[in-house]
Motif scaffolding. Sequence first.
Motif, mmCIF file in Angstrom:
data_model
loop_
_atom_site.group_PDB
_atom_site.id
_atom_site.type_symbol
_atom_site.label_atom_id
_atom_site.label_comp_id
_atom_site.label_asym_id
_atom_site.label_seq_id
_atom_site.Cartn_x
_atom_site.Cartn_y
_atom_site.Cartn_z
ATOM 1 N N SER A 305 31.441 23.365 52.932
ATOM 2 C CA SER A 305 30.342 22.546 52.427
ATOM 3 C C SER A 305 30.851 21.248 51.811
ATOM 4 C CB SER A 305 29.555 23.329 51.379
ATOM 5 O OG SER A 305 28.623 22.499 50.722
ATOM 6 N N ALA A 306 30.072 20.196 51.991
ATOM 7 C CA ALA A 306 30.386 18.915 51.366
ATOM 8 C C ALA A 306 29.480 18.657 50.162
ATOM 9 C CB ALA A 306 30.227 17.783 52.378
ATOM 10 N N GLN A 307 28.655 19.658 49.811
ATOM 11 C CA GLN A 307 27.696 19.505 48.718
ATOM 12 C C GLN A 307 27.888 20.611 47.675
ATOM 13 O OE1 GLN A 307 25.478 16.962 48.472
ATOM 14 N NE2 GLN A 307 26.276 16.075 50.368
ATOM 15 N N ALA A 308 29.130 20.913 47.349
ATOM 16 C CA ALA A 308 29.422 22.040 46.460
ATOM 17 C C ALA A 308 28.809 21.851 45.074
ATOM 18 C CB ALA A 308 30.928 22.234 46.347
ATOM 19 N N LYS A 309 28.999 20.699 44.466
ATOM 20 C CA LYS A 309 28.486 20.478 43.114
ATOM 21 C C LYS A 309 26.967 20.581 43.066
ATOM 22 C CE LYS A 309 32.325 17.695 41.364
ATOM 23 N NZ LYS A 309 32.742 16.399 40.768
ATOM 24 N N LEU A 310 26.316 20.090 44.105
ATOM 25 C CA LEU A 310 24.858 20.202 44.173
ATOM 26 C C LEU A 310 24.442 21.667 44.283
ATOM 27 C CD1 LEU A 310 22.157 18.696 44.318
ATOM 28 C CD2 LEU A 310 22.427 18.616 46.811
ATOM 29 N N PHE A 311 25.211 22.448 45.040
ATOM 30 C CA PHE A 311 24.926 23.875 45.178
ATOM 31 C C PHE A 311 25.016 24.574 43.821
ATOM 32 C CE2 PHE A 311 26.595 28.210 45.554
ATOM 33 C CZ PHE A 311 25.583 28.797 46.309
ATOM 34 N N TYR A 312 26.067 24.267 43.065
ATOM 35 C CA TYR A 312 26.204 24.882 41.743
ATOM 36 C C TYR A 312 25.009 24.529 40.860
ATOM 37 C CZ TYR A 312 31.157 25.068 43.168
ATOM 38 O OH TYR A 312 32.335 25.270 43.850
ATOM 39 N N GLN A 313 24.688 23.242 40.814
ATOM 40 C CA GLN A 313 23.613 22.774 39.933
ATOM 41 C C GLN A 313 22.267 23.372 40.315
ATOM 42 O OE1 GLN A 313 24.576 20.796 37.259
ATOM 43 N NE2 GLN A 313 22.537 21.333 36.517
ATOM 44 N N ASN A 314 22.044 23.568 41.609
ATOM 45 C CA ASN A 314 20.756 24.097 42.077
ATOM 46 C C ASN A 314 20.633 25.612 41.898
ATOM 47 O OD1 ASN A 314 19.897 21.563 42.829
ATOM 48 N ND2 ASN A 314 20.464 21.807 44.993
ATOM 49 N N ASN A 315 21.717 26.246 41.459
ATOM 50 C CA ASN A 315 21.704 27.717 41.368
ATOM 51 C C ASN A 315 22.049 28.235 39.985
ATOM 52 O OD1 ASN A 315 21.354 29.163 44.198
ATOM 53 N ND2 ASN A 315 22.492 27.256 44.559
ATOM 54 N N ILE A 316 21.720 27.477 38.949
ATOM 55 C CA ILE A 316 22.044 27.927 37.592
ATOM 56 C C ILE A 316 20.834 28.449 36.829
ATOM 57 C CG2 ILE A 316 24.007 26.357 37.422
ATOM 58 C CD1 ILE A 316 22.309 24.542 35.674
ATOM 59 N N GLU A 317 19.638 28.281 37.387
ATOM 60 C CA GLU A 317 18.422 28.641 36.649
ATOM 61 C C GLU A 317 18.381 30.127 36.294
ATOM 62 O OE1 GLU A 317 13.553 28.382 37.043
ATOM 63 O OE2 GLU A 317 14.831 27.320 38.482
ATOM 64 N N LYS A 318 18.721 30.996 37.244
ATOM 65 C CA LYS A 318 18.702 32.439 36.971
ATOM 66 C C LYS A 318 19.665 32.803 35.846
ATOM 67 C CE LYS A 318 17.311 34.429 41.419
ATOM 68 N NZ LYS A 318 17.759 35.313 42.538
ATOM 69 N N ALA A 319 20.833 32.185 35.844
ATOM 70 C CA ALA A 319 21.835 32.473 34.818
ATOM 71 C C ALA A 319 21.328 32.074 33.444
ATOM 72 C CB ALA A 319 23.136 31.738 35.140
ATOM 73 N N GLU A 320 20.759 30.880 33.335
ATOM 74 C CA GLU A 320 20.276 30.405 32.048
ATOM 75 C C GLU A 320 19.113 31.254 31.548
ATOM 76 O OE1 GLU A 320 21.567 25.703 32.517
ATOM 77 O OE2 GLU A 320 19.451 26.278 32.740
ATOM 78 N N GLU A 321 18.228 31.648 32.445
ATOM 79 C CA GLU A 321 17.108 32.511 32.051
ATOM 80 C C GLU A 321 17.607 33.894 31.635
ATOM 81 O OE1 GLU A 321 13.232 33.398 31.134
ATOM 82 O OE2 GLU A 321 14.147 31.459 31.599
ATOM 83 N N PHE A 322 18.604 34.393 32.344
ATOM 84 C CA PHE A 322 19.176 35.703 32.041
ATOM 85 C C PHE A 322 19.802 35.716 30.646
ATOM 86 C CE2 PHE A 322 22.881 38.690 32.424
ATOM 87 C CZ PHE A 322 22.152 39.860 32.554
ATOM 88 N N ALA A 323 20.492 34.635 30.301
ATOM 89 C CA ALA A 323 21.203 34.576 29.019
ATOM 90 C C ALA A 323 20.314 34.142 27.861
ATOM 91 C CB ALA A 323 22.398 33.632 29.133
ATOM 92 N N TYR A 324 19.328 33.268 28.132
ATOM 93 C CA TYR A 324 18.592 32.616 27.045
ATOM 94 C C TYR A 324 17.071 32.789 27.144
ATOM 95 C CZ TYR A 324 23.042 30.013 26.709
ATOM 96 O OH TYR A 324 24.365 29.655 26.597
ATOM 97 N N ASN A 325 16.600 33.838 27.770
ATOM 98 C CA ASN A 325 15.157 33.952 28.019
ATOM 99 C C ASN A 325 14.325 34.015 26.744
ATOM 100 O OD1 ASN A 325 16.220 36.553 27.510
ATOM 101 N ND2 ASN A 325 14.392 37.488 28.368
ATOM 102 N N ASP A 326 14.928 34.340 25.599
ATOM 103 C CA ASP A 326 14.175 34.436 24.345
ATOM 104 C C ASP A 326 14.253 33.159 23.508
ATOM 105 O OD1 ASP A 326 16.912 34.875 23.956
ATOM 106 O OD2 ASP A 326 16.567 35.964 22.090
ATOM 107 N N ILE A 327 14.928 32.130 24.016
ATOM 108 C CA ILE A 327 15.055 30.862 23.286
ATOM 109 C C ILE A 327 14.109 29.835 23.915
ATOM 110 C CG2 ILE A 327 16.615 28.997 22.609
ATOM 111 C CD1 ILE A 327 18.903 30.994 22.746
ATOM 112 N N PRO A 328 13.155 29.297 23.137
ATOM 113 C CA PRO A 328 12.174 28.362 23.708
ATOM 114 C C PRO A 328 12.803 27.043 24.147
ATOM 115 C CG PRO A 328 11.984 28.426 21.315
ATOM 116 C CD PRO A 328 12.941 29.517 21.690
ATOM 117 N N VAL A 329 12.150 26.405 25.097
ATOM 118 C CA VAL A 329 12.586 25.096 25.588
ATOM 119 C C VAL A 329 11.831 24.015 24.827
ATOM 120 C CG1 VAL A 329 12.666 23.560 27.582
ATOM 121 C CG2 VAL A 329 13.135 25.998 27.871
ATOM 122 N N GLU A 330 12.570 23.031 24.324
ATOM 123 C CA GLU A 330 11.963 21.902 23.606
ATOM 124 C C GLU A 330 12.185 20.611 24.391
ATOM 125 O OE1 GLU A 330 10.338 22.517 20.955
ATOM 126 O OE2 GLU A 330 11.157 24.367 20.118
#
Length: 474
Positions: A305-330
């Motif tokens: 792939s020539a778009q590795a960094k974009l792939f990482y950035q586009n696939n972090i939402e599940k991780a952040e929700e998994f770790a921080y689902n009880d912390i509100p977004v401001e």
Amino acid sequence: MDINSKEHIHALSPDIAKAYKLGKEQKYDEAYQVLVPHFEAKEIPTYFEEPCGWAIYRYLKKNENRLSSIEVRKALAFYLAFASCKPSTLHSCIMIQAANLEKKHEDDFRFIEFCRMWKLESLQEEDFLTDKITTDSGKSIEFQSLAENVATRLYKELKKRHTEEFVNELFPFFETIKKKCPNNRFIGMYIAQLYYWQGNADRAITEYKKLLRTTPEWFIWKHLGDICEDKGIRISLYCKAMTLMGKEEYIGELRLNLAKLLLDSNKEQAAYEIEQYKKTYRDNGWKIGGDVYLLQNKLLGITPSAQAKLFYQNNIEKAEEFAYNDIPVEELTYSGIVTNRVGKEKASLINKQKNIFVRTALTPLLRTAAIGDIFQVRVYEHQNRKIALTIHPTGRRNILHTDKNPQNKLEDSETCTISGKITFPSQGEFCFIDHQYFVPEKLTKANHLKEGDTVKAKAKKMSDGRWRVVSIIK
């Protein structure tokens, strides 16, 4: 004969005296060799434990770069055979030397067994204190305490041999380190992993999530990914780690793990991970394992792939929700760059309505931000410090007014008159007006500024886009 009898002590005295004299002449090898026959005969009386122990320590210290593992283990075995294993400077020095030598002979140095015989409860209070030095250039360097160093060596060996017996026996020691060395950013990870090795995966995951609130480092995300069973979440956790990764030399295992998970769903990205892994290993002259070539064979003909960094950035939402689902977004607004008391640049994010002010690391996302850009931020407060855990752009902007008072007027494109409230950082003698206009220490002290004061001032825009107060208007 009783080895502690007066007769035996008297008979041994000439050799002890000879070894002592050789030691004073810094002939540590000769001093050690004089005592070896007595060590082998296990006839060291309590009376001579300390001088004999120092002879062993000095011999090991002098020769640590040339001794074989067998010679090291033999000398330490001599010491442990006669030592009373009670807290003392000598006992701690032997542990220092053992920890250093374990690094050089980790393949066959059984450090866990050594610690059990040495008795970890023999650590002194000073063994838990870190050491700090200042170099000639003025840079401050902090060294881990002996206790922390021992914990690191033990954890490294436990990764290879985490038997239930070892884990249960050593758990209290790691908890002691956590209590006495609260600034160690690795000990929490060690304890989380100990829970996992005990078979308590849920508690391990909970501990890792706690760590990610105060230490959101790439290696914590990686270790959490290692123990999660859900494949989609694991991929996301690894991608999150990749967006925060440090030196390329450290992340070989992370790349391999991610490549294995992507073999079926994204072969191009998997091929990229293998390609980068091999490049790093070749550049450093490291041996590439056979499992890497097996993975590569499954990806023959696939273009990385020539778009590795974009792939990482586009696939972090599940991780952040998994770790921080009880912390509100401001919603916070980017208000520019500030410099902390040690000269490090930080991004400033504010929400005046909710009185939220966060300084955070200058990520590539924030380095390219314009003042007024709005971000969605998860903010966690810990020990009077606000930490930005996740930051995502909204595509919207706020207009930040430099003048809240309509009488204030722009004097020229680089200088303006402003007014607002004084706020102080947690450390330092300087302050800010409305969290964004830096007031240097000299002006702060000269005008006796206090937290909450409302002041009027002249501020100048610096070449880097930041605002600095140049005078306080009475």
